[in-house]
Design an enzyme around this catalytic site. Structure first.
Site, mmCIF file in Angstrom:
data_model
loop_
_atom_site.group_PDB
_atom_site.id
_atom_site.type_symbol
_atom_site.label_atom_id
_atom_site.label_comp_id
_atom_site.label_asym_id
_atom_site.label_seq_id
_atom_site.Cartn_x
_atom_site.Cartn_y
_atom_site.Cartn_z
ATOM 1 N N ASP A 1 7.948 -4.240 2.705
ATOM 2 C CA ASP A 1 8.160 -3.815 1.435
ATOM 3 C C ASP A 1 7.847 -2.266 1.013
ATOM 4 O O ASP A 1 6.725 -1.741 1.559
ATOM 5 C CB ASP A 1 7.477 -4.522 0.485
ATOM 6 N N ASN B 1 12.508 5.665 -8.331
ATOM 7 C CA ASN B 1 13.711 5.206 -9.169
ATOM 8 C C ASN B 1 13.656 5.631 -10.654
ATOM 9 O O ASN B 1 14.570 6.323 -11.134
ATOM 10 C CB ASN B 1 14.046 3.717 -9.029
ATOM 11 N N HIS C 1 17.961 7.000 -9.076
ATOM 12 C CA HIS C 1 18.149 5.931 -7.940
ATOM 13 C C HIS C 1 19.120 6.697 -6.751
ATOM 14 O O HIS C 1 18.965 6.122 -5.795
ATOM 15 C CB HIS C 1 19.248 4.924 -8.472
ATOM 16 N N ASP D 1 17.829 5.808 -3.032
ATOM 17 C CA ASP D 1 18.711 5.305 -2.036
ATOM 18 C C ASP D 1 18.559 6.028 -0.817
ATOM 19 O O ASP D 1 18.439 5.377 0.310
ATOM 20 C CB ASP D 1 20.150 5.461 -2.502
ATOM 21 N N ASP E 1 14.065 -2.972 -1.970
ATOM 22 C CA ASP E 1 13.301 -2.358 -1.346
ATOM 23 C C ASP E 1 12.600 -3.164 -0.062
ATOM 24 O O ASP E 1 11.385 -2.754 0.382
ATOM 25 C CB ASP E 1 12.467 -1.441 -1.758
#
Length: 293
Positions: A143, A151, A156, A160, A186
């Site tokens: 994680d 974010n 975002h 990404d 994630d």
């Protein structure tokens, strides 16, 4: 019906078939939404039209005022043969195109579009197959740290890019036979081909590769928390293995938040059991392992 009449009728039917086939192909091309990349289809239309024209001249060249020899040479020898060659080439290119499309669709069905890793469904299918075969194996749950902050603060799009960077780092860290997949959001998972590498060595290599791949995120520190579970020690089914790996991953994540690592520290100092909450479920840390209750 004489032989000559039957031959003429046959040539007429072939001509009609060629032209109707070309017309059908042209209608399909015209109605298609994406008209780019239609070279093989257009080539097939050209081949059919050429064959139809050659057949027509061969059968009716005399009636059109052409010498019979010219009609046969121009029709049969030139146009029909040329149209046949073009049609064969078009069919070959269409077959190749369909094969490439099928491969692309197959790849899309098993991979995550954002990261290029395997998707969740593929991971579980491979895990179930290996569990059925039996033997030792290891799974890891990973994680990314501080992704919500990235974010919310950077957007975002940067988030990404971080996910793609983590995927590249994971590919570098794992072996070819390992299955690295995006689990969701994630989170990532890895199915190791055997018992897996040494955990600390794996984490160190992953951290090094991740730092090399990450985009600029300002003062927000990006890390990755990892939990590994083993079969049959931690379970013999997918649910048990992922639950154990998930618990160890969250133990590491919470230890980072408290600025110390829980793994091994509690056992060395013989401290009392630490009780906390993970995903609103109570847990107890025992010698670096999280026990849910």
């Amino acid at each position: 019906m004489s032989l000559e009449q039957a031959k003429t009728l046959s040539e007429f039917c072939k001509t009609v078939i060629y032209f109707l086939s070309a017309l059908g192909m042209e209608i399909c091309l015209h109605k298609g939404r994406n008209r780019k990349g239609r070279g093989p289809e257009k080539l097939l239309v050209l081949g059919l039209l050429t064959m139809g024209t050659g057949t027509f001249l061969s059968a009716y060249g005399v009636k059109l005022g052409l010498p019979e020899s010219w009609g046969k040479i121009l029709g049969d020898l030139v146009l029909v043969n040329a149209g046949t060659a073009v049609t064969i080439l078009a069919v070959y290119l269409l077959t190749l195109k369909f094969h490439l499309v099928a491969l692309a669709l197959k790849k899309e069905a098993v991979t995550d579009p954002l990261t290029g890793l395997y998707n969740r469904r593929t991971f579980f299918r491979e895990l179930d197959c290996r569990l059925e075969r039996g033997g030792s194996l290891a799974v890891a749950v990973l994680d990314l740290d501080n992704m919500k902050q990235i974010n919310d603060t950077l957007g975002h799009q940067i988030g990404d890019e971080v996910l793609r960077a983590a995927a590249r780092a994971l590919k570098k860290t794992t072996r070819e036979k390992d299955i690295a997949a995006r689990y969701g959001g994630d989170e990532f998972v890895v199915l190791f081909a055997s018992e897996g590498p040494r955990v600390e060595k794996f984490k160190a290599r992953l951290k090094e590769n991740l730092m090399a791949e990450l985009p600029y995120t300002g003062e927000i520190e990006v890390g990755i928390s990892t939990g590994v579970a083993y079969c049959p020690e931690d379970g013999e089914d997918a649910r048990s293995l992922l639950s154990a790996a998930d618990a160890r991953m969250y133990a590491e994540k919470e230890a980072k938040k408290n600025h110390y690592y829980a793994f091994g520290l509690l056992a060395e100092n013989s401290k009392p059991l630490e009780v906390g909450i993970t995903r609103k479920r109570p847990f107890t840390l025992v010698e670096g392992r999280r026990e849910l209750f």
